[in-house]
Design a protein around this motif. Structure first.
Motif, PDB file in Angstrom:
ATOM      1  N   GLY A  99       0.828  -1.210   0.000  1.00 30.79           N
ATOM      2  CA  GLY A  99       0.000   0.000   0.000  1.00 30.79           C
ATOM      3  C   GLY A  99       0.859   1.256   0.000  1.00 30.79           C
ATOM      4  N   ALA A 100       1.952   1.241   0.764  1.00 34.17           N
ATOM      5  CA  ALA A 100       2.861   2.393   0.810  1.00 34.17           C
ATOM      6  C   ALA A 100       3.498   2.636  -0.553  1.00 34.17           C
ATOM      7  CB  ALA A 100       3.929   2.181   1.878  1.00 34.17           C
ATOM      8  N   ALA A 101       3.939   1.575  -1.204  1.00 31.13           N
ATOM      9  CA  ALA A 101       4.561   1.718  -2.527  1.00 31.13           C
ATOM     10  C   ALA A 101       3.559   2.257  -3.547  1.00 31.13           C
ATOM     11  CB  ALA A 101       5.133   0.379  -2.982  1.00 31.13           C
ATOM     12  N   LEU A 102       2.338   1.752  -3.506  1.00 28.47           N
ATOM     13  CA  LEU A 102       1.297   2.237  -4.417  1.00 28.47           C
ATOM     14  C   LEU A 102       0.985   3.704  -4.163  1.00 28.47           C
ATOM     15  CD1 LEU A 102      -1.094  -0.837  -4.389  1.00 28.47           C
ATOM     16  CD2 LEU A 102      -0.078   0.169  -6.458  1.00 28.47           C
ATOM     17  N   LEU A 103       0.794   4.070  -2.894  1.00 30.65           N
ATOM     18  CA  LEU A 103       0.432   5.447  -2.574  1.00 30.65           C
ATOM     19  C   LEU A 103       1.565   6.405  -2.928  1.00 30.65           C
ATOM     20  CD1 LEU A 103      -1.603   7.458  -1.488  1.00 30.65           C
ATOM     21  CD2 LEU A 103      -0.792   6.926   0.831  1.00 30.65           C
ATOM     22  N   GLU A 104       2.796   6.019  -2.651  1.00 32.83           N
ATOM     23  CA  GLU A 104       3.935   6.873  -2.984  1.00 32.83           C
ATOM     24  C   GLU A 104       3.986   7.163  -4.482  1.00 32.83           C
ATOM     25  OE1 GLU A 104       8.703   6.279  -2.840  1.00 32.83           O
ATOM     26  OE2 GLU A 104       7.610   5.868  -0.985  1.00 32.83           O
ATOM     27  N   ARG A 105       3.824   6.141  -5.282  1.00 34.87           N
ATOM     28  CA  ARG A 105       3.852   6.325  -6.733  1.00 34.87           C
ATOM     29  C   ARG A 105       2.647   7.141  -7.207  1.00 34.87           C
ATOM     30  NH1 ARG A 105       5.292   2.952 -11.253  1.00 34.87           N
ATOM     31  NH2 ARG A 105       4.544   4.054 -13.092  1.00 34.87           N
ATOM     32  N   LEU A 106       1.478   6.894  -6.611  1.00 32.84           N
ATOM     33  CA  LEU A 106       0.277   7.635  -6.988  1.00 32.84           C
ATOM     34  C   LEU A 106       0.444   9.124  -6.695  1.00 32.84           C
ATOM     35  CD1 LEU A 106      -2.586   7.130  -8.153  1.00 32.84           C
ATOM     36  CD2 LEU A 106      -3.387   7.037  -5.785  1.00 32.84           C
ATOM     37  N   ILE A 107       1.006   9.455  -5.543  1.00 29.67           N
ATOM     38  CA  ILE A 107       1.261  10.858  -5.185  1.00 29.67           C
ATOM     39  C   ILE A 107       2.179  11.493  -6.221  1.00 29.67           C
ATOM     40  CG2 ILE A 107       2.440  12.338  -3.507  1.00 29.67           C
ATOM     41  CD1 ILE A 107       1.328  10.353  -1.329  1.00 29.67           C
ATOM     42  N   ALA A 108       3.250  10.790  -6.572  1.00 28.40           N
ATOM     43  CA  ALA A 108       4.195  11.319  -7.556  1.00 28.40           C
ATOM     44  C   ALA A 108       3.526  11.523  -8.916  1.00 28.40           C
ATOM     45  CB  ALA A 108       5.392  10.381  -7.684  1.00 28.40           C
ATOM     46  N   GLU A 109       2.748  10.540  -9.354  1.00 30.24           N
ATOM     47  CA  GLU A 109       2.068  10.632 -10.654  1.00 30.24           C
ATOM     48  C   GLU A 109       1.105  11.823 -10.684  1.00 30.24           C
ATOM     49  OE1 GLU A 109       2.100   8.673 -13.528  1.00 30.24           O
ATOM     50  OE2 GLU A 109       3.690   7.362 -12.804  1.00 30.24           O
ATOM     51  N   CYS A 110       0.369  12.016  -9.618  1.00 28.26           N
ATOM     52  CA  CYS A 110      -0.597  13.118  -9.580  1.00 28.26           C
ATOM     53  C   CYS A 110       0.112  14.463  -9.539  1.00 28.26           C
ATOM     54  CB  CYS A 110      -1.536  12.955  -8.390  1.00 28.26           C
ATOM     55  SG  CYS A 110      -2.705  11.600  -8.607  1.00 28.26           S
ATOM     56  N   GLY A 111       1.220  14.532  -8.820  1.00 37.49           N
ATOM     57  CA  GLY A 111       1.989  15.774  -8.775  1.00 37.49           C
ATOM     58  C   GLY A 111       2.520  16.162 -10.140  1.00 37.49           C
ATOM     59  N   THR A 112       3.035  15.192 -10.885  1.00 39.81           N
ATOM     60  CA  THR A 112       3.578  15.503 -12.214  1.00 39.81           C
ATOM     61  C   THR A 112       2.477  15.854 -13.207  1.00 39.81           C
ATOM     62  OG1 THR A 112       3.617  13.183 -12.920  1.00 39.81           O
ATOM     63  CG2 THR A 112       5.613  14.048 -11.898  1.00 39.81           C
ATOM     64  N   ARG A 113       1.265  15.468 -12.926  1.00 38.68           N
ATOM     65  CA  ARG A 113       0.138  15.800 -13.816  1.00 38.68           C
ATOM     66  C   ARG A 113      -0.509  17.137 -13.462  1.00 38.68           C
ATOM     67  NH1 ARG A 113      -2.295   9.960 -15.487  1.00 38.68           N
ATOM     68  NH2 ARG A 113      -0.316   8.867 -15.281  1.00 38.68           N
ATOM     69  N   GLY A 114       0.053  17.839 -12.489  1.00 38.99           N
ATOM     70  CA  GLY A 114      -0.424  19.179 -12.167  1.00 38.99           C
ATOM     71  C   GLY A 114      -1.505  19.270 -11.121  1.00 38.99           C
ATOM     72  N   TYR A 115      -1.866  18.161 -10.504  1.00 39.33           N
ATOM     73  CA  TYR A 115      -2.848  18.228  -9.420  1.00 39.33           C
ATOM     74  C   TYR A 115      -2.186  18.861  -8.205  1.00 39.33           C
ATOM     75  CZ  TYR A 115      -5.585  15.264 -12.441  1.00 39.33           C
ATOM     76  OH  TYR A 115      -6.276  14.786 -13.520  1.00 39.33           O
ATOM     77  N   ARG A 116      -2.972  19.553  -7.383  1.00 37.91           N
ATOM     78  CA  ARG A 116      -2.419  20.299  -6.260  1.00 37.91           C
ATOM     79  C   ARG A 116      -2.830  19.809  -4.891  1.00 37.91           C
ATOM     80  NH1 ARG A 116      -0.279  25.210  -7.261  1.00 37.91           N
ATOM     81  NH2 ARG A 116       0.712  25.247  -9.296  1.00 37.91           N
ATOM     82  N   GLN A 117      -3.905  19.039  -4.815  1.00 41.55           N
ATOM     83  CA  GLN A 117      -4.360  18.504  -3.535  1.00 41.55           C
ATOM     84  C   GLN A 117      -4.801  17.068  -3.740  1.00 41.55           C
ATOM     85  OE1 GLN A 117      -4.326  20.154  -0.500  1.00 41.55           O
ATOM     86  NE2 GLN A 117      -3.376  21.863  -1.580  1.00 41.55           N
ATOM     87  N   MET A 118      -4.548  16.240  -2.729  1.00 44.24           N
ATOM     88  CA  MET A 118      -5.033  14.858  -2.755  1.00 44.24           C
ATOM     89  C   MET A 118      -5.817  14.624  -1.473  1.00 44.24           C
ATOM     90  SD  MET A 118      -2.986  11.243  -3.208  1.00 44.24           S
ATOM     91  CE  MET A 118      -2.732  11.416  -4.976  1.00 44.24           C
ATOM     92  N   VAL A 119      -6.987  14.027  -1.626  1.00 43.06           N
ATOM     93  CA  VAL A 119      -7.887  13.744  -0.514  1.00 43.06           C
ATOM     94  C   VAL A 119      -8.023  12.235  -0.377  1.00 43.06           C
ATOM     95  CG1 VAL A 119     -10.267  13.998   0.300  1.00 43.06           C
ATOM     96  CG2 VAL A 119      -9.136  15.902  -0.866  1.00 43.06           C
ATOM     97  N   ALA A 120      -7.987  11.786   0.864  1.00 37.16           N
ATOM     98  CA  ALA A 120      -8.251  10.382   1.184  1.00 37.16           C
ATOM     99  C   ALA A 120      -9.572  10.320   1.929  1.00 37.16           C
ATOM    100  CB  ALA A 120      -7.131   9.803   2.043  1.00 37.16           C
ATOM    101  N   VAL A 121     -10.460   9.460   1.469  1.00 31.85           N
ATOM    102  CA  VAL A 121     -11.749   9.240   2.124  1.00 31.85           C
ATOM    103  C   VAL A 121     -11.682   7.828   2.695  1.00 31.85           C
ATOM    104  CG1 VAL A 121     -14.245   9.151   1.808  1.00 31.85           C
ATOM    105  CG2 VAL A 121     -12.876  10.792   0.478  1.00 31.85           C
ATOM    106  N   ILE A 122     -11.541   7.734   4.001  1.00 31.83           N
ATOM    107  CA  ILE A 122     -11.271   6.456   4.663  1.00 31.83           C
ATOM    108  C   ILE A 122     -12.508   5.997   5.416  1.00 31.83           C
ATOM    109  CG2 ILE A 122      -9.831   5.293   6.394  1.00 31.83           C
ATOM    110  CD1 ILE A 122      -7.643   7.399   5.646  1.00 31.83           C
ATOM    111  N   GLY A 123     -12.989   4.825   5.045  1.00 29.33           N
ATOM    112  CA  GLY A 123     -14.158   4.247   5.705  1.00 29.33           C
ATOM    113  C   GLY A 123     -13.812   3.815   7.120  1.00 29.33           C
ATOM    114  N   GLU A 124     -14.330   4.490   8.079  1.00 34.49           N
ATOM    115  CA  GLU A 124     -14.231   4.188   9.502  1.00 34.49           C
ATOM    116  C   GLU A 124     -12.935   4.645  10.176  1.00 34.49           C
ATOM    117  OE1 GLU A 124     -17.368   3.732  10.784  1.00 34.49           O
ATOM    118  OE2 GLU A 124     -16.545   2.125  11.982  1.00 34.49           O
ATOM    119  N   PRO A 125     -13.066   5.350  11.284  1.00 30.24           N
ATOM    120  CA  PRO A 125     -11.905   5.765  12.075  1.00 30.24           C
ATOM    121  C   PRO A 125     -11.132   4.582  12.658  1.00 30.24           C
ATOM    122  CG  PRO A 125     -13.869   6.996  12.731  1.00 30.24           C
ATOM    123  CD  PRO A 125     -14.320   5.919  11.789  1.00 30.24           C
ATOM    124  N   THR A 126     -11.746   3.398  12.697  1.00 31.31           N
ATOM    125  CA  THR A 126     -11.047   2.221  13.211  1.00 31.31           C
ATOM    126  C   THR A 126     -10.091   1.622  12.183  1.00 31.31           C
ATOM    127  OG1 THR A 126     -12.886   0.807  12.523  1.00 31.31           O
ATOM    128  CG2 THR A 126     -12.912   1.627  14.806  1.00 31.31           C
TER     129      THR A 126
END
Length: 176
Positions: A99-126
């Motif tokens: 999951g860490a490897a996927l998220l790290e790459r996803l953040i990088a890909e979105c940054g290079t595409r010009g996106y400025r904010q990333m939101v995580a919607v996480i089901g349940e505080p647990t």
């Protein structure tokens, strides 16, 4: 052997469908009740790819161990520089850094595409594993919606987390 992260292809759809089906049926990381079939999952993948969002898979030991993608946070044009992330890892491969490897790459890909904010919607505080994963990648807690969804016979809270990409909101974006 560490996971290899690459762009998803149509050949990955059956494995992605199986991973997502387990989440839909057994957990609250998705608020769908019925798992979509491979035709629907392929349609969803192509809709994201056709609009320029990244869609990634992690290969571990010869098979698909997880997947991640970015999508529009909201449809209105003012949100066009903000993406929502989704990261799913097969149950038998969790806790290995996939999951860490996927998220790290996803953040990088979105940054290079010009996106400025990333939101995580996480089901349940647990879901502390997902919350910790996002915190380790620079996300901060921005709020919790209480009792916003109903699944598995109970009301569910949803955690919202956010991080900046590139210069974030400190300078105007470049039009896309």
């Amino acid at each position: 052997m560490p996971a290899s992260i690459r762009d998803a292809t149509p050949d990955d759809v059956p494995a992605i469908t199986a991973i997502y089906a387990a989440e839909v049926l057994g957990h609250v990381n998705s608020y769908e009740y019925e798992p979509p079939d491979t035709v629907e999952m392929a349609r969803r993948m192509h809709a994201l790819l056709d609009t320029g969002y990244p869609y990634l898979v992690a290969e571990d030991g010869g098979g698909i161990a997880g997947y991640a993608y970015a999508s529009s946070y909201r449809a209105r044009i003012g949100y066009r520089f903000t993406v929502e992330n989704s990261v799913y890892v097969a149950a038998d491969r969790q806790g290995r850094g996939i999951g860490a490897a996927l998220l790290e790459r996803l953040i990088a890909e979105c940054g290079t595409r010009g996106y400025r904010q990333m939101v995580a919607v996480i089901g349940e505080p647990t879901n502390t594993a997902s919350i910790r994963l996002h915190e380790k990648h620079g996300f901060h807690h921005v709020g919790t919606f209480h009792g916003i969804a109903w699944k598995h016979g109970r009301w569910l809270d949803t955690v919202q987390m956010q991080r900046g990409l590139g210069p974030g909101n400190h300078e105007p974006p470049h039009e896309r």
